[in-house]
Motif scaffolding. Structure first.
Motif, PDB file in Angstrom:
ATOM      1  N   LEU A 127      28.092  24.813  31.754  1.00  0.00           N
ATOM      2  CA  LEU A 127      28.430  23.173  31.688  1.00  0.00           C
ATOM      3  C   LEU A 127      29.740  22.810  31.588  1.00  0.00           C
ATOM      4  N   ILE A 128      30.318  23.938  30.778  1.00  0.00           N
ATOM      5  CA  ILE A 128      31.994  23.483  30.537  1.00  0.00           C
ATOM      6  C   ILE A 128      32.781  23.896  32.013  1.00  0.00           C
ATOM      7  N   SER A 129      32.175  24.919  32.776  1.00  0.00           N
ATOM      8  CA  SER A 129      32.641  25.194  33.949  1.00  0.00           C
ATOM      9  C   SER A 129      32.537  23.959  34.809  1.00  0.00           C
ATOM     10  N   VAL A 130      31.341  23.304  34.902  1.00  0.00           N
ATOM     11  CA  VAL A 130      30.967  22.053  35.641  1.00  0.00           C
ATOM     12  C   VAL A 130      32.101  20.921  35.358  1.00  0.00           C
ATOM     13  N   LEU A 131      32.224  20.740  34.073  1.00  0.00           N
ATOM     14  CA  LEU A 131      32.946  19.691  33.808  1.00  0.00           C
ATOM     15  C   LEU A 131      34.382  19.979  34.044  1.00  0.00           C
ATOM     16  N   ALA A 132      34.909  20.962  33.746  1.00  0.00           N
ATOM     17  CA  ALA A 132      36.230  21.450  34.183  1.00  0.00           C
ATOM     18  C   ALA A 132      36.628  21.348  35.434  1.00  0.00           C
ATOM     19  N   SER A 133      35.570  21.645  36.412  1.00  0.00           N
ATOM     20  CA  SER A 133      35.690  21.961  37.712  1.00  0.00           C
ATOM     21  C   SER A 133      35.768  20.348  38.402  1.00  0.00           C
ATOM     22  N   LEU A 134      34.849  19.155  37.712  1.00  0.00           N
ATOM     23  CA  LEU A 134      34.893  18.006  37.915  1.00  0.00           C
ATOM     24  C   LEU A 134      36.122  17.283  37.517  1.00  0.00           C
ATOM     25  N   GLY A 135      36.771  17.665  36.061  1.00  0.00           N
ATOM     26  CA  GLY A 135      38.017  17.214  35.703  1.00  0.00           C
ATOM     27  C   GLY A 135      39.237  17.531  36.489  1.00  0.00           C
ATOM     28  N   ILE A 136      39.392  18.805  36.963  1.00  0.00           N
ATOM     29  CA  ILE A 136      40.284  19.285  37.798  1.00  0.00           C
ATOM     30  C   ILE A 136      40.373  18.680  39.152  1.00  0.00           C
ATOM     31  N   THR A 137      39.116  18.524  39.745  1.00  0.00           N
ATOM     32  CA  THR A 137      39.111  17.930  40.861  1.00  0.00           C
ATOM     33  C   THR A 137      39.481  16.524  40.949  1.00  0.00           C
ATOM     34  N   THR A 138      39.050  15.711  39.911  1.00  0.00           N
ATOM     35  CA  THR A 138      39.466  14.390  39.974  1.00  0.00           C
ATOM     36  C   THR A 138      40.843  14.284  39.764  1.00  0.00           C
ATOM     37  N   TYR A 148      43.687  12.539  42.424  1.00  0.00           N
ATOM     38  CA  TYR A 148      44.339  11.592  42.090  1.00  0.00           C
ATOM     39  C   TYR A 148      45.761  11.933  42.678  1.00  0.00           C
ATOM     40  N   ALA A 149      46.075  13.090  42.482  1.00  0.00           N
ATOM     41  CA  ALA A 149      47.311  13.725  42.634  1.00  0.00           C
ATOM     42  C   ALA A 149      47.718  13.628  44.284  1.00  0.00           C
ATOM     43  N   LEU A 150      46.473  13.880  44.956  1.00  0.00           N
ATOM     44  CA  LEU A 150      46.737  13.880  46.364  1.00  0.00           C
ATOM     45  C   LEU A 150      47.021  12.796  47.030  1.00  0.00           C
ATOM     46  N   GLN A 160      48.349   9.978  45.247  1.00  0.00           N
ATOM     47  CA  GLN A 160      49.505   9.463  45.132  1.00  0.00           C
ATOM     48  C   GLN A 160      50.412  10.267  45.959  1.00  0.00           C
ATOM     49  N   LEU A 161      50.299  11.449  46.349  1.00  0.00           N
ATOM     50  CA  LEU A 161      51.148  12.315  47.106  1.00  0.00           C
ATOM     51  C   LEU A 161      51.277  11.869  48.520  1.00  0.00           C
ATOM     52  N   GLY A 162      49.799  11.076  48.816  1.00  0.00           N
ATOM     53  CA  GLY A 162      49.750  10.775  50.277  1.00  0.00           C
ATOM     54  C   GLY A 162      50.774   9.353  50.447  1.00  0.00           C
ATOM     55  N   PHE A 163      50.876   8.652  49.504  1.00  0.00           N
ATOM     56  CA  PHE A 163      52.086   7.592  49.458  1.00  0.00           C
ATOM     57  C   PHE A 163      53.257   8.024  49.991  1.00  0.00           C
ATOM     58  N   LEU A 164      53.729   9.154  49.232  1.00  0.00           N
ATOM     59  CA  LEU A 164      54.936   9.535  49.538  1.00  0.00           C
ATOM     60  C   LEU A 164      54.857  10.290  51.107  1.00  0.00           C
ATOM     61  N   LEU A 165      54.055  11.024  51.278  1.00  0.00           N
ATOM     62  CA  LEU A 165      54.096  11.592  52.649  1.00  0.00           C
ATOM     63  C   LEU A 165      53.991  10.765  53.713  1.00  0.00           C
ATOM     64  N   ILE A 166      53.486   9.650  53.593  1.00  0.00           N
ATOM     65  CA  ILE A 166      53.254   8.840  54.644  1.00  0.00           C
ATOM     66  C   ILE A 166      54.509   8.142  55.187  1.00  0.00           C
ATOM     67  N   ARG A 167      55.511   8.151  54.084  1.00  0.00           N
ATOM     68  CA  ARG A 167      56.918   7.608  54.612  1.00  0.00           C
ATOM     69  C   ARG A 167      57.695   8.622  55.250  1.00  0.00           C
ATOM     70  N   SER A 209      40.662   6.524  53.807  1.00  0.00           N
ATOM     71  CA  SER A 209      41.142   7.199  52.766  1.00  0.00           C
ATOM     72  C   SER A 209      40.018   7.719  51.993  1.00  0.00           C
ATOM     73  N   SER A 210      39.011   6.913  51.734  1.00  0.00           N
ATOM     74  CA  SER A 210      37.710   7.143  50.786  1.00  0.00           C
ATOM     75  C   SER A 210      37.104   8.372  51.335  1.00  0.00           C
ATOM     76  N   VAL A 211      36.767   8.358  52.732  1.00  0.00           N
ATOM     77  CA  VAL A 211      35.917   9.386  53.252  1.00  0.00           C
ATOM     78  C   VAL A 211      36.743  10.509  53.102  1.00  0.00           C
ATOM     79  N   ALA A 212      37.951  10.655  53.584  1.00  0.00           N
ATOM     80  CA  ALA A 212      38.894  11.887  53.207  1.00  0.00           C
ATOM     81  C   ALA A 212      38.701  12.352  51.851  1.00  0.00           C
ATOM     82  N   LEU A 213      38.731  11.586  50.976  1.00  0.00           N
ATOM     83  CA  LEU A 213      38.525  12.027  49.559  1.00  0.00           C
ATOM     84  C   LEU A 213      37.105  12.712  49.212  1.00  0.00           C
ATOM     85  N   TYR A 214      36.184  11.792  49.906  1.00  0.00           N
ATOM     86  CA  TYR A 214      34.846  12.390  49.620  1.00  0.00           C
ATOM     87  C   TYR A 214      34.760  13.856  50.213  1.00  0.00           C
TER      88      TYR A 214
END
Length: 409
Positions: free
Chosen positions: A14-25, A29-31, A33-40, A57-62
């Motif tokens: 259960l902790i592995s699931v929660l940790a995976s979800l947290g790290i993935t989120t 989010y980091a990606l 934000q990184l997209g706004f920097l890389l698009i320039r 962008s949503s489909v790409a994140l999904y």
């Protein structure tokens, strides 16, 4: 306070699931934000715009999110799965008979408990197998008195196996001991027979040699030598007859069973000894409170047995006036006591008189074969009965016991 519930496989997954979800989120989010920097940047500008314009962008994140979650979940649960694989591999090795497997684990979850249980199981199996193997090896080498002891769990299947091996060793020990006793009995019998046959035969040959070489003075001396040789021949024949009778009885000869009236049987037997009794001035008295006592037995063998007892009573009790035969019945058993009032049997001899070729001083002096009472004992035993003797200064008594109702032989 120690949180024991955390040390379970369930909570670790259960902790592995929660940790995976947290790290993935966090990574998504980091990606983002990184997209706004890389698009320039000219290098990524066209690629990112193409993805956003065509897929959004949503489909790409999904798409990236689940892949990232599965990858992280795989990494976080990999150690637990590897531990399970090690346990499974060890169990497969144990199934093939390799009990030297020992799984290292310091965790306190269910896998750790299973690991420690498997290690304990293999340790006990090794101990049991080593003990059983050692015991079987000792039994195989001839140490039949060795017993396998598994005291940890007397009701376990291993203890049942050990008990079976112990019973096998005990039976083997008994069988070998019986074989050794039989071999010793045979050797003792041959030794005794050789000795007892040689003595009269030597005398016969000696006197016949004197006669053959005409080393006698006159016809009177010749007849004297012939008389001695004849008496020795009778002794030799009696020994051979007794030996034949003893071996015939003890080799499981079939019994001719019939109903016998023990009172009438012994009365008739006593009448046959009247001439011998009168010769030494004795009287045979029969006392009984029953008129008829029916038993089932072999009449010829029983007659031979009681003849030996009465003959002994006459031979060794002629100093007294009577031979008493007492017949009684109690608890489904017939008891016959034959009593004489002569010189007592020494107490040192009393416990050996029913053994083959055992002869006290009186027997030797009277030319006994040493088989008479042994034959009596064998006859009583094949009839499921017994024989015993008591002797003191007043009387010598032989007591024979026979069951009244005998099962079919």
């Amino acid at each position: 306070m120690e949180l024991k519930w955390i040390n379970t496989v369930r909570w670790k997954f259960l902790i592995s699931v929660l940790a995976s979800l947290g790290i993935t989120t966090a990574l998504l989010y980091a990606l983002y934000q990184l997209g706004f920097l890389l698009i320039r940047l000219p290098l990524f500008k066209n690629i990112l715009r193409y993805i956003v314009n065509n897929y959004g962008s949503s489909v790409a994140l999904y798409v990236v999110g689940p892949i990232m979650f599965l990858f992280l979940y795989y990494l976080l649960t990999r150690r637990t799965i590897q531990r399970l694989e090690r346990v499974n591999n060890s169990l497969q090795q144990i199934i093939t008979g390799n009990l030297d497997q020992e799984i290292s684990s310091s965790s306190r979850d269910e896998i750790g408990l299973v690991t420690r249980s498997v290690n304990e199981m293999t340790s006990q199996l090794r101990t049991y197998l080593d003990e059983i193997s050692s015991g079987v090896g000792k039994v195989a080498s001839g140490q039949f008195e060795h017993r396998i002891q598994l005291e940890d769990n007397p009701l376990s299947e291993w203890s049942v196996v050990a008990d079976s091996i112990n019973r096998m060793a005990k039976q083997l020990d008994r069988s070998i001991q019986e074989e050794r006793n039989a071999e010793k009995t045979k050797n003792d019998l041959i030794t005794g027979v050789s000795h007892d046959l040689r003595t009269p035969l030597t005398s016969i040959l000696g006197f016949l040699e004197v006669i053959e070489n005409d080393r006698y003075q006159d016809e009177v001396e010749l007849r004297h030598y012939i008389s001695i040789a004849y008496e020795k021949s009778i002794t030799l024949k009696k020994l051979v007859d007794d030996l034949f009778e003893y071996t015939r009885i003890n080799n499981g000869m079939p019994l001719r069973m019939e109903e016998l009236n023990l009172v009438a049987f012994l009365q008739q037997l006593a009448e046959e000894f009247v001439p011998s009794l009168e010769k030494v001035g004795m009287i045979c008295r029969i006392s009984t409170k029953v008129e008829s006592l029916i038993i089932k037995g072999d009449g010829d063998l029983l007659a031979r047995g009681f003849e030996n007892l009465i003959s002994n009573a006459i031979r060794y009790g002629h100093d007294g006036e009577y031979v008493d035969i007492d017949i009684s019945c109690s608890n489904g058993e017939a008891t016959i006591r034959i009593i004489n009032y002569g010189e007592p049997i020494p107490q040192n001899d009393l416990q050996f008189i029913f053994e083959r070729f055992y002869r006290g001083d009186r027997s030797r002096s009277s030319g006994g074969t040493g088989l008479g009472l042994a034959i009596v004992k064998s006859i009583m035993e094949v009839h499921k009965g017994s024989i015993s003797a008591k002797s003191d200064r007043t009387q010598t008594m032989f007591e024979a016991c026979l069951p009244i109702r005998l099962s079919d032989f």
